[in-house]
Write a protein that holds these residues in place. Structure first.
Motif, PDB file in Angstrom:
ATOM      1  N   PRO A  94       0.676  -1.361   0.068  1.00 47.55           N
ATOM      2  CA  PRO A  94       0.050  -0.008   0.038  1.00 47.55           C
ATOM      3  C   PRO A  94       0.845   1.301  -0.124  1.00 47.55           C
ATOM      4  O   PRO A  94       0.585   2.241  -0.679  1.00 47.55           O
ATOM      5  N   PHE A  95       2.006   1.185   0.703  1.00 46.38           N
ATOM      6  CA  PHE A  95       2.758   2.380   0.682  1.00 46.38           C
ATOM      7  C   PHE A  95       3.310   2.737  -0.638  1.00 46.38           C
ATOM      8  O   PHE A  95       3.564   3.684  -1.093  1.00 46.38           O
ATOM      9  N   ALA A  96       3.893   1.537  -1.146  1.00 49.61           N
ATOM     10  CA  ALA A  96       4.489   1.695  -2.421  1.00 49.61           C
ATOM     11  C   ALA A  96       3.430   2.248  -3.545  1.00 49.61           C
ATOM     12  O   ALA A  96       3.745   3.100  -4.323  1.00 49.61           O
ATOM     13  N   GLU A  97       2.136   1.844  -3.469  1.00 48.34           N
ATOM     14  CA  GLU A  97       1.292   2.499  -4.217  1.00 48.34           C
ATOM     15  C   GLU A  97       0.938   3.948  -4.047  1.00 48.34           C
ATOM     16  O   GLU A  97       0.743   4.601  -4.963  1.00 48.34           O
ATOM     17  N   GLN A  98       0.938   4.179  -2.726  1.00 51.27           N
ATOM     18  CA  GLN A  98       0.868   5.652  -2.138  1.00 51.27           C
ATOM     19  C   GLN A  98       1.820   6.558  -2.749  1.00 51.27           C
ATOM     20  O   GLN A  98       1.638   7.618  -3.194  1.00 51.27           O
ATOM     21  N   THR A  99       3.202   6.110  -2.751  1.00 51.26           N
ATOM     22  CA  THR A  99       4.236   6.856  -3.124  1.00 51.26           C
ATOM     23  C   THR A  99       4.594   6.865  -4.589  1.00 51.26           C
ATOM     24  O   THR A  99       5.434   7.644  -5.085  1.00 51.26           O
ATOM     25  N   GLY A 100       4.160   5.790  -5.383  1.00 50.03           N
ATOM     26  CA  GLY A 100       4.287   5.612  -6.702  1.00 50.03           C
ATOM     27  C   GLY A 100       5.496   4.842  -6.937  1.00 50.03           C
ATOM     28  O   GLY A 100       6.166   4.342  -8.250  1.00 50.03           O
ATOM     29  N   PHE A 101       6.046   3.972  -5.863  1.00 49.97           N
ATOM     30  CA  PHE A 101       7.322   3.083  -6.187  1.00 49.97           C
ATOM     31  C   PHE A 101       6.829   1.860  -6.460  1.00 49.97           C
ATOM     32  O   PHE A 101       7.571   0.959  -7.119  1.00 49.97           O
ATOM     33  N   VAL A 102       5.517   1.777  -6.346  1.00 50.02           N
ATOM     34  CA  VAL A 102       4.822   0.570  -7.005  1.00 50.02           C
ATOM     35  C   VAL A 102       5.016   0.248  -8.790  1.00 50.02           C
ATOM     36  O   VAL A 102       5.101  -0.880  -8.984  1.00 50.02           O
ATOM     37  N   ARG A 103       5.567   1.208  -9.063  1.00 49.49           N
ATOM     38  CA  ARG A 103       5.868   1.131 -10.614  1.00 49.49           C
ATOM     39  C   ARG A 103       7.173   0.458 -10.692  1.00 49.49           C
ATOM     40  O   ARG A 103       7.288  -0.370 -11.666  1.00 49.49           O
ATOM     41  N   GLN A 104       8.163   0.696  -9.825  1.00 47.85           N
ATOM     42  CA  GLN A 104       9.478  -0.241  -9.928  1.00 47.85           C
ATOM     43  C   GLN A 104       9.180  -1.724  -9.322  1.00 47.85           C
ATOM     44  O   GLN A 104       9.750  -2.384  -9.987  1.00 47.85           O
ATOM     45  N   LEU A 105       8.191  -1.705  -8.498  1.00 49.45           N
ATOM     46  CA  LEU A 105       8.107  -3.179  -8.229  1.00 49.45           C
ATOM     47  C   LEU A 105       7.483  -3.748  -9.232  1.00 49.45           C
ATOM     48  O   LEU A 105       7.659  -4.936  -9.546  1.00 49.45           O
ATOM     49  N   THR A 106       6.547  -3.260 -10.232  1.00 45.36           N
ATOM     50  CA  THR A 106       5.765  -4.012 -11.395  1.00 45.36           C
ATOM     51  C   THR A 106       6.785  -4.446 -12.074  1.00 45.36           C
ATOM     52  O   THR A 106       6.729  -5.529 -12.681  1.00 45.36           O
ATOM     53  N   LEU A 107       7.656  -3.371 -12.647  1.00 39.93           N
ATOM     54  CA  LEU A 107       8.734  -3.676 -13.603  1.00 39.93           C
ATOM     55  C   LEU A 107       9.737  -4.911 -13.255  1.00 39.93           C
ATOM     56  O   LEU A 107      10.183  -5.725 -14.046  1.00 39.93           O
ATOM     57  N   TRP A 108       9.985  -4.979 -11.798  1.00 35.30           N
ATOM     58  CA  TRP A 108      11.107  -5.954 -11.251  1.00 35.30           C
ATOM     59  C   TRP A 108      10.072  -7.096 -11.296  1.00 35.30           C
ATOM     60  O   TRP A 108      10.848  -8.121 -11.656  1.00 35.30           O
ATOM     61  N   VAL A 109       9.158  -7.366 -10.874  1.00 36.56           N
ATOM     62  CA  VAL A 109       8.119  -8.452 -11.038  1.00 36.56           C
ATOM     63  C   VAL A 109       8.008  -8.983 -12.689  1.00 36.56           C
ATOM     64  O   VAL A 109       8.304 -10.311 -12.779  1.00 36.56           O
ATOM     65  N   PHE A 110       7.971  -8.119 -13.480  1.00 38.46           N
ATOM     66  CA  PHE A 110       7.730  -8.454 -14.786  1.00 38.46           C
ATOM     67  C   PHE A 110       9.140  -9.047 -15.475  1.00 38.46           C
ATOM     68  O   PHE A 110       9.289  -9.968 -16.064  1.00 38.46           O
ATOM     69  N   GLU A 111      10.197  -8.159 -15.182  1.00 41.94           N
ATOM     70  CA  GLU A 111      11.569  -8.578 -15.311  1.00 41.94           C
ATOM     71  C   GLU A 111      11.842 -10.079 -14.906  1.00 41.94           C
ATOM     72  O   GLU A 111      12.479 -10.858 -15.600  1.00 41.94           O
ATOM     73  N   GLU A 112      11.758 -10.340 -13.692  1.00 36.97           N
ATOM     74  CA  GLU A 112      12.000 -11.603 -13.168  1.00 36.97           C
ATOM     75  C   GLU A 112      11.056 -12.924 -13.613  1.00 36.97           C
ATOM     76  O   GLU A 112      11.725 -13.928 -14.024  1.00 36.97           O
TER      77      GLU A 112
ATOM     78  N   VAL B 276      -5.941 -25.180  -3.391  1.00 37.97           N
ATOM     79  CA  VAL B 276      -4.871 -25.716  -4.465  1.00 37.97           C
ATOM     80  C   VAL B 276      -3.319 -25.499  -3.850  1.00 37.97           C
ATOM     81  O   VAL B 276      -2.716 -26.381  -3.666  1.00 37.97           O
ATOM     82  N   SER B 277      -2.922 -24.183  -3.492  1.00 38.22           N
ATOM     83  CA  SER B 277      -1.857 -23.979  -2.888  1.00 38.22           C
ATOM     84  C   SER B 277      -1.509 -22.489  -2.523  1.00 38.22           C
ATOM     85  O   SER B 277      -2.317 -21.698  -2.975  1.00 38.22           O
ATOM     86  N   LYS B 278      -0.843 -22.191  -1.481  1.00 41.64           N
ATOM     87  CA  LYS B 278      -0.457 -20.847  -1.067  1.00 41.64           C
ATOM     88  C   LYS B 278       0.498 -20.601  -1.930  1.00 41.64           C
ATOM     89  O   LYS B 278       1.240 -21.185  -2.584  1.00 41.64           O
ATOM     90  N   PRO B 279       0.915 -19.278  -2.067  1.00 41.00           N
ATOM     91  CA  PRO B 279       2.062 -18.573  -2.778  1.00 41.00           C
ATOM     92  C   PRO B 279       3.333 -19.155  -2.290  1.00 41.00           C
ATOM     93  O   PRO B 279       3.533 -19.438  -1.111  1.00 41.00           O
ATOM     94  N   MET B 280       4.195 -19.677  -3.344  1.00 47.17           N
ATOM     95  CA  MET B 280       5.436 -20.353  -2.924  1.00 47.17           C
ATOM     96  C   MET B 280       6.719 -19.648  -3.942  1.00 47.17           C
ATOM     97  O   MET B 280       6.381 -19.095  -4.717  1.00 47.17           O
ATOM     98  N   PRO B 281       7.758 -19.970  -3.272  1.00 46.87           N
ATOM     99  CA  PRO B 281       9.028 -19.297  -4.053  1.00 46.87           C
ATOM    100  C   PRO B 281       8.938 -19.970  -5.458  1.00 46.87           C
ATOM    101  O   PRO B 281       8.607 -21.086  -5.594  1.00 46.87           O
ATOM    102  N   ALA B 282       9.557 -19.030  -6.475  1.00 43.74           N
ATOM    103  CA  ALA B 282       9.394 -19.749  -7.810  1.00 43.74           C
ATOM    104  C   ALA B 282      10.295 -20.636  -8.200  1.00 43.74           C
ATOM    105  O   ALA B 282      10.019 -21.664  -8.766  1.00 43.74           O
ATOM    106  N   ALA B 283      11.490 -20.925  -7.244  1.00 45.72           N
ATOM    107  CA  ALA B 283      12.311 -21.922  -7.388  1.00 45.72           C
ATOM    108  C   ALA B 283      11.577 -23.212  -6.898  1.00 45.72           C
ATOM    109  O   ALA B 283      11.894 -24.313  -7.303  1.00 45.72           O
ATOM    110  N   ASP B 284      10.531 -23.145  -5.893  1.00 46.97           N
ATOM    111  CA  ASP B 284       9.843 -24.275  -5.512  1.00 46.97           C
ATOM    112  C   ASP B 284       8.771 -24.794  -6.291  1.00 46.97           C
ATOM    113  O   ASP B 284       7.875 -25.747  -6.337  1.00 46.97           O
ATOM    114  N   PHE B 285       8.289 -23.927  -7.261  1.00 49.35           N
ATOM    115  CA  PHE B 285       7.201 -24.173  -7.954  1.00 49.35           C
ATOM    116  C   PHE B 285       7.328 -25.154  -8.966  1.00 49.35           C
ATOM    117  O   PHE B 285       6.107 -25.876  -9.100  1.00 49.35           O
ATOM    118  N   ILE B 286       8.722 -25.292  -9.574  1.00 47.98           N
ATOM    119  CA  ILE B 286       8.421 -26.377 -10.693  1.00 47.98           C
ATOM    120  C   ILE B 286       8.277 -27.676  -9.880  1.00 47.98           C
ATOM    121  O   ILE B 286       7.607 -28.582 -10.600  1.00 47.98           O
TER     122      ILE B 286
END
Length: 781
Positions: free
Chosen positions: A581-599, A762-772
């Motif tokens: 919520p703080f990231a959305e309020q300050t606009g830093f959420v844009r950097q988070l979105t790009l980081w998720v997309f990049e990963e 189905v499942s809780k969120p898990m690290p991407a390394a464990d997903f496979i």
């Protein structure tokens, strides 16, 4: 021009530059004129010298002719003398010699000779130099062959001018030969007559040249040989240059030459005197010109200096200075009048700027800057008593602007400003508008109780509707108060904490709140949170998590939702609600979105299985949709990792779309054109209409988990979920239900043909390394 010269020139005053430029121009003109005069004088001198040499040669020839004429007349008189003829006839040598002496003495001849008709015998005057008879015999033979007149001949090295006449009685009985020496005295007489030097050069029997007569000093006579041999037209003698003219002497043996010389320096003497006078005149003119230029430049630059002083005064913000020179009618006067107009204009603009800088144009109240200055001044005099800063914000004012328009809202703000001024107790108190629908009030000589009383009066005043024209509006206000000295030591702190209290009052809907440290406890955390997030992004503290989506018909894992987690080195795994919520309020959420997309793009190929491809869903925020460059940023990431847009599903909340529908629609259209699958997240909790939803390029609806989880206990939630599934299918959209935690809910979703399910069942969120590995186990099960 060197750098030093340029720097020196730049440092000069304008008047000095003007004087130097004018002097340089004058010097150039004078130098050019002097060069022309010098060349003309030199040409005139050389032409005059040539003329003088020609005249000198004629004078020399005339001088010789006159001497020859005297010799001729004397010789004729002597040859006609009866006694002289009688002496010749009788052979009286004594009488002959005496007659020759008398005749030569009478005309100044140095040599008189009586020759026999056949030149075999000679009688010489007594004063004559000793000369062999063979010389006279040869000389007589030579002179007898030429017409009557003078001839030049040498006796030894000495040149002579000779005249020879016959003596007849009545037959030829002899010859009278008389001669003058061409000596130094004759040459000096010639110099006095013509002002031209002369030298006679004789060629000896061994072909050597010897100056026999010269008016030049002896040390300079050696150069005469070179003049004759090289036929020079000028020669340097000592420190002087002489123009040279050569002439034949007409000697019987042709071995003598006359050289005429004229000193060029002597000839140019009068011109040099004239040039000196011109130089003195030029220097005097330069001096007068420099003084005149200096005075003229000062007359020009003095007004400029005065105008420069005016600019310095204007720079200090003083506009009441009088500009000098406006009464002049020249260009300086025009410039001065222009400065005066500029001063007047700047004064008006300064007044307007001050008004804009310290006053609110809409309400006429002081603005934030003036309020802060007044607060600082009040704190400097705070020994007189306590003071309070009230911050007031109107409730629901945005709704007024949207419904009744911004013009009506502006008029409403003017009415509010007038009402607030009625609650100011003393002249030291102040009401200001600091922006939008926010006002601040400074109360001097007031404590917390007095501030609460004023705030209560303001709140009660808003209980009466505001009438504006035919429209009546009900408004309320949220007020925060900060007191000095307890709540802050400086103006900025008091204003900030008063605003914190106002936000607390708005959140609690309590009307008035006094500042307390507990209200501001989260502020220090949020100030450091943004820096911590930046640090986390730069130092790889973020982690990619995946929550699988189940295809209800086949039971296969067809998709997954990408989530971000923060692995803090000290606090451990930070919950998403602690920073998203703080990231959305300050606009830093844009950097988070790009980081998720990049990963996701980087790991996408490793997440795929042989049985079926995996589509990854990524959440977008409001700020992502309002970023015009967002589609290009995603394209760049996909190109960098070689991933296609079909591998992603972008999830957008209804509220994110409705904040700015037009810009959001434009961004979604561009994302759809790139090939992304678009999904409406948390559907059912927003405010979008079906008509607007139909226009969006989405292909999926995601039902909010609040409805899905309530299906087991509330039939209304079940009806909403089933209706939403039917609605989506009728619109050609697929449906995802999130919040699936029981088999019963999953079975009902299968019965209603919901396409995908997501939840803890189905499942809780898990690290991407464990997903496979987890997906492989699921597929086997």
């Amino acid at each position: 021009m060197t750098d030093m010269a340029r720097s020196y020139w730049r440092d000069m005053s304008l008047s000095t530059r003007i004087v130097l430029v004018m002097l340089i121009l004058l010097l150039v003109v004078q130098a050019a004129g002097g060069a022309v005069v010098r060349a003309a004088v030199e040409q005139l001198v050389r032409q005059g010298v040539r003329t003088e040499l020609e005249v000198g040669e004629r004078v020399w020839q005339r001088l010789l002719d006159l001497r020859a004429q005297r010799l001729q007349e004397a010789s004729v008189v002597l040859a006609a003398d009866f006694g002289f003829r009688s002496a010749i006839a009788s052979g009286d040598q004594g009488t002959i010699a005496s007659a020759l002496d008398n005749s030569s003495a009478r005309i100044g001849a140095t040599l008189a000779v009586m020759l026999s008709p056949d030149f075999t015998q000679s009688t010489v005057s007594e004063g004559a130099p000793p000369v062999p008879h063979e010389v006279f015999q040869h000389l007589g033979t030579q002179l007898a062959r030429v017409p009557q007149g003078g001839r030049l001949a040498r006796i030894g090295p000495q040149p002579y001018q000779f005249v020879m006449v016959p003596v007849k009685a009545p037959v030829l009985i002899g010859w009278v030969l008389m001669g003058f020496p061409l000596d130094q005295r004759l040459a000096e007489d010639f110099v006095r007559l013509s002002n031209v030097h002369i030298a006679i050069v004789s060629e000896q029997s061994d072909q050597t040249l010897v100056p026999v007569v010269s008016t030049l000093p002896r040390v300079q006579q050696a150069a005469l040989v070179d003049v004759v041999r090289q036929r020079l037209s000028s020669v340097t003698l000592g420190e002087d240059i002489f123009a040279v003219r050569q002439g034949a002497m007409g000697a019987t043996d042709g071995a003598m030459r006359a050289i005429f010389l004229r000193s060029i320096s002597e000839a140019s003497g009068p011109y040099r005197q004239l040039q000196l006078h011109l130089i003195l005149i030029t220097l005097g003119g330069l001096l007068l010109f420099a003084v005149g230029s200096h005075l003229a430049s000062r007359r020009v630059t003095r007004p400029l200096k005065e105008l420069t002083e005016v600019t310095g005064v204007l720079e200090q913000g003083r506009f009441d200075i009088a500009v000098q020179g406006t009464q002049r009618h020249d260009e300086v006067g025009q410039l001065a009048r222009g400065f005066d107009r500029m001063r007047t204009s700047l004064a008006q603009q300064h007044e307007q700027i001050l008004k804009l800088a310290y006053w609110d144009r809409l309400t006429g109240l002081p603005n934030r800057e003036q309020f802060r200055d007044r607060l600082v001044a009040a704190l400097d005099q705070a020994g007189q008593g306590p003071l309070v800063v009230l911050t007031l914000n109107l409730d629901r004012f945005k709704h007024v602007n949207e419904v009744l328009g911004y013009a009506f809202g502006d008029e409403l703000l003017k009415v509010v400003a007038a009402r607030l001024q009625q609650h100011v107790g003393t002249a030291a108190d102040l009401v200001a508008r600091v922006g939008g629908d926010e006002f601040v009030i400074l109360l001097t000589q007031a404590d917390a109780q007095a501030a609460l009383a004023v705030a209560d009066r303001i709140t009660r005043g808003f209980e009466h509707p505001l009438a504006l024209g035919e429209q009546t509006v009900d408004l309320s206000a949220s007020i925060g108060a900060a007191c000095w000295p307890g709540d802050g030591d400086d103006a900025d702190t008091l204003m900030s904490r008063s605003e914190v209290a106002m936000h607390a009052a708005k959140a609690r809907t309590t009307g008035v709140v006094l500042y307390a440290p507990a209200l501001d406890s989260s502020s220090a955390q949020t100030l450091s949170l943004l820096s911590d997030l930046r640090h986390a992004l730069a130092h790889e503290e973020l982690r990619l998590y995946l929550q699988p989506k189940l295809h209800t018909a086949s039971g296969q894992i067809s998709a997954a939702e990408a989530l971000v987690r923060w692995q803090h080195p000290e606090r451990g795994l930070v919950p998403p609600m602690a920073f998203i919520p703080f990231a959305e309020q300050t606009g830093f959420v844009r950097q988070l979105t790009l980081w998720v997309f990049e990963e996701v793009a980087r790991q996408w190929s490793s997440l795929q299985s042989a049985e079926a491809g995996l589509r990854v869903a990524i959440n977008l925020s409001t700020r992502d949709l309002l970023d015009l460059d967002f589609p290009q940023k995603l394209s760049a990431i996909m190109a960098r990792h070689g991933v296609q847009a079909e591998a992603f599903c972008l999830e957008i909340t209804e509220s994110a779309i409705m904040d700015d529908p037009q810009r959001a629609e434009n961004t979604l259209n561009r994302l759809a054109e790139l090939g992304f699958k678009l999904s409406i997240d948390d559907f059912g909790t927003g405010y979008s209409s079906l008509a607007y939803l139909k226009r969006l390029p989405v292909s999926e609806l995601k039902i909010d988990k609040s409805f899905v989880m309530g299906m087991a206990d509330d039939d209304s939630d079940a009806k909403i979920v089933r209706s939403t599934i039917d609605l989506a299918h009728n619109l050609g959209l697929s449906v995802v239900a999130e919040g699936v935690e029981t088999e019963a809910i999953l079975q009902r979703l299968r019965d209603w043909r919901c396409d995908e399910a997501q939840g803890y069942l189905v499942s809780k969120p898990m690290p991407a390394a464990d997903f496979i590995a987890w997906r492989q186990r699921w597929q086997r099960r």
